[in-house]
Scaffold this active site. Structure first.
Site, PDB file in Angstrom:
ATOM      1  N   HIS A   9       0.831  -1.201   0.000  1.00 47.13           N
ATOM      2  CA  HIS A   9       0.000   0.000   0.000  1.00 47.13           C
ATOM      3  C   HIS A   9       0.869   1.257   0.000  1.00 47.13           C
ATOM      4  CE1 HIS A   9       0.935   0.868   4.222  1.00 47.13           C
ATOM      5  NE2 HIS A   9       0.801  -0.429   4.434  1.00 47.13           N
ATOM      6  N   GLY A  10       0.351   2.320  -0.604  1.00 48.29           N
ATOM      7  CA  GLY A  10       1.036   3.603  -0.539  1.00 48.29           C
ATOM      8  C   GLY A  10       1.188   4.055   0.905  1.00 48.29           C
ATOM      9  N   GLU A  11       2.038   5.045   1.101  1.00 51.04           N
ATOM     10  CA  GLU A  11       2.276   5.566   2.444  1.00 51.04           C
ATOM     11  C   GLU A  11       0.955   5.843   3.164  1.00 51.04           C
ATOM     12  OE1 GLU A  11       5.113   9.084   3.861  1.00 51.04           O
ATOM     13  OE2 GLU A  11       3.187   9.811   3.064  1.00 51.04           O
ATOM     14  N   GLU A  87      -1.751  -6.875   7.290  1.00 50.10           N
ATOM     15  CA  GLU A  87      -0.423  -6.620   7.836  1.00 50.10           C
ATOM     16  C   GLU A  87      -0.187  -7.485   9.069  1.00 50.10           C
ATOM     17  OE1 GLU A  87       2.533  -6.151   7.780  1.00 50.10           O
ATOM     18  OE2 GLU A  87       2.936  -4.008   7.657  1.00 50.10           O
ATOM     19  N   LYS A  98       7.082   4.930  17.117  1.00 52.24           N
ATOM     20  CA  LYS A  98       8.218   4.005  17.189  1.00 52.24           C
ATOM     21  C   LYS A  98       9.348   4.563  18.047  1.00 52.24           C
ATOM     22  CE  LYS A  98       6.901   1.891  12.829  1.00 52.24           C
ATOM     23  NZ  LYS A  98       7.162   1.719  11.386  1.00 52.24           N
ATOM     24  N   ARG A 114      10.614  -5.829  16.183  1.00 54.76           N
ATOM     25  CA  ARG A 114      10.337  -5.451  14.794  1.00 54.76           C
ATOM     26  C   ARG A 114      10.996  -6.388  13.793  1.00 54.76           C
ATOM     27  NH1 ARG A 114      11.441   0.612  13.267  1.00 54.76           N
ATOM     28  NH2 ARG A 114      10.287  -0.116  11.435  1.00 54.76           N
TER      29      ARG A 114
END
Length: 233
Positions: A9-11, A87, A98, A114
């Site tokens: 997917h795009g940002e 995801e 993060k 991660r």
């Protein structure tokens, strides 16, 4: 020679904000929408025609799929949505910045969560505002199938039945396939396709753009792998 095109997917809005996203259903950013449109244009320029498309049940991947098909003049192509292409579920990290997570838990621990293949992040509570339990899009699933946290190993175990039941058979029939999904669900399938070791997949990154193409022989052995790029004038 059948082709498989992966488009992460795009940002997303949370990519932009540097937040752990996972199964949270966040939208594309303005730039992410542009990336999805450009992906479609690259597909059209490359002359790739699809027979079927697959995506997750999360809007950032669905919108990317629709835009890529629209801008490659293939919006009519059938699209199958599956939670198995979602995801990786980031558990209790979902929604955290993060950098803040690293400050709280330490850089090394967050890096392990991660990047390791089989270490799980902290589980998400069922009363968390981002929980998938009780979400209508998963109403047909046994509750035990809905994760509270995943690593890449579990993500692959979740995605693999969909690969074996849907995507691989389509490719074996000679169909060209589009998959609009997510960084880690695509990484999991790339591990399967390329027969990578647990260590090798750790170095594989899937960008939001451009799309990744695999070409196969009749036995689904990879014959070619490349990212789409604009043709030089």
């Amino acid at each position: 020679m059948p082709k498989l095109v992966f488009a992460r997917h795009g940002e997303s809005e949370w990519n932009l904000a540097n937040l752990f996203t996972g199964w949270a259903d966040v939208d594309l950013s303005e730039n992410g929408t542009k990336q999805a449109i450009e992906a479609g244009k690259l597909i059209k320029e490359a002359g790739i025609e699809f027979d079927i498309a697959y995506t997750s049940v999360l809007k950032r991947a669905i919108k990317t799929t629709n835009l890529a098909l629209e801008y490659s003049d293939q919006l009519w192509v059938p699209v199958v949505k599956s939670w198995r292409l979602n995801e990786r579920h980031y558990g209790g990290l979902t929604g955290l910045n993060k950098a803040d997570a690293a400050a709280k838990h330490g850089d090394e621990q967050v890096h392990i969560w991660r990047r390791s293949y089989d270490v799980l992040p902290p589980a998400m509570d069922h009363d968390d505002k981002y929980t998938a339990h009780g979400d209508r899009r998963y109403a047909g699933l046994e509750d035990s199938l809905i994760p509270d946290a995943e690593n890449l190993k579990v993500t692959l175990e979740r995605a693999l039945p969909f690969w074996e039941d849907q995507i691989a058979p389509a490719l074996k029939e000679g169909k060209n396939v589009f998959v609009g999904a997510h960084g880690n669900s695509i990484r999991a399938l790339v591990k399967q396709i390329k027969k990578l070791s647990d260590d090798e997949i750790m170095d594989v990154e899937i960008p939001n753009f451009p799309p990744l193409v695999f070409e196969f022989d009749d036995n689904l052995n990879v014959q070619n792998e490349y990212y789409l790029a604009p043709k030089k004038a």
